[in-house]
Design an enzyme around this catalytic site. Sequence first.
Site, short mmCIF file in Angstrom:
data_model
loop_
_atom_site.label_atom_id
_atom_site.label_comp_id
_atom_site.label_asym_id
_atom_site.label_seq_id
_atom_site.Cartn_x
_atom_site.Cartn_y
_atom_site.Cartn_z
N HIS A 100 41.81 40.75 33.66
CA HIS A 100 40.75 41.71 33.29
C HIS A 100 41.38 42.94 32.68
O HIS A 100 42.46 43.37 33.07
CB HIS A 100 39.91 42.10 34.51
CG HIS A 100 40.71 42.59 35.68
ND1 HIS A 100 41.36 41.73 36.53
CD2 HIS A 100 41.00 43.84 36.11
CE1 HIS A 100 42.00 42.42 37.45
NE2 HIS A 100 41.81 43.72 37.22
N HIS A 102 40.84 47.02 31.94
CA HIS A 102 40.11 48.21 32.38
C HIS A 102 39.87 49.11 31.17
O HIS A 102 40.81 49.39 30.41
CB HIS A 102 40.93 49.02 33.38
CG HIS A 102 41.24 48.33 34.67
ND1 HIS A 102 40.60 48.64 35.84
CD2 HIS A 102 42.16 47.37 34.98
CE1 HIS A 102 41.10 47.90 36.82
NE2 HIS A 102 42.05 47.12 36.33
P1 5GP Z 1 43.15 45.34 39.52
O1 5GP Z 1 43.90 46.20 40.50
O2 5GP Z 1 43.19 43.88 39.95
O3 5GP Z 1 43.59 45.54 38.11
O4 5GP Z 1 41.66 45.85 39.55
C1 5GP Z 1 40.60 45.17 40.15
C2 5GP Z 1 39.40 46.04 39.95
O5 5GP Z 1 38.25 45.30 40.33
C3 5GP Z 1 39.40 47.32 40.82
O6 5GP Z 1 39.32 48.46 39.97
C4 5GP Z 1 38.19 47.16 41.72
O7 5GP Z 1 37.51 48.38 41.96
C5 5GP Z 1 37.34 46.15 40.97
N1 5GP Z 1 36.52 45.31 41.83
C6 5GP Z 1 36.95 44.61 42.91
N2 5GP Z 1 35.91 43.92 43.45
C7 5GP Z 1 34.83 44.18 42.68
C8 5GP Z 1 33.47 43.74 42.72
O8 5GP Z 1 33.05 42.97 43.60
N3 5GP Z 1 32.64 44.21 41.75
C9 5GP Z 1 33.07 45.05 40.77
N4 5GP Z 1 32.16 45.45 39.88
N5 5GP Z 1 34.35 45.48 40.70
C10 5GP Z 1 35.21 45.05 41.64
#
Ligand code: 5GP
Length: 142
Positions: A100, A102
Amino acid sequence: MADDCIFCKIIAGEIPSRTVYEDDNVLAFLDVNPLTKGHTLVIPKAHHQTIADLPAGLGEAVFEALYHLTPAVEQAVSADGSNIGVNNGTAAGQEVQHVHAHIVPRFEGDGGGAVHSIIRTMPELTDEEFDDIAAGIRAATD
Ligand code: 5GP
Ligand code: ZN
């Protein structure tokens, strides 16, 4: 779809999300724990863990969505700029194992840093080390 993947469950509609964009290959929705107002996640609909795992074409589809969405996100929250980033792999802080990107809107004086703030201790490289690294990357690119 991966059974234990939160983002696959969002794609399947099993977990609600605030969708802001969708096409055949890509979904974008608001991050549930936003770093700033408008923090948006852009994901491929197919489950792949990292950028290297994406099949040909899907990375382009994600980037194309980023291209169209970034100005829309900025406009919607009256942002002054944005950081776009991928935590690519657990060593890089990736917590959800479905690739993903951001989009983090930024505001003058918001106190946040640049991409450069993710590492505090930088390596000191010799010219030879720079050359070796560049050669290694060229050799691995085909
Ligand atoms: P990572 O650290 O893997 O790059 O970021 C994962 C992101 O997913 C985090 O910013 C977190 O807030 C978001 N996230 C985790 N679970 C959910 C969810 O159930 N719904 C949404 N909309 N975002 C999520
Ligand atoms: Zn997934």
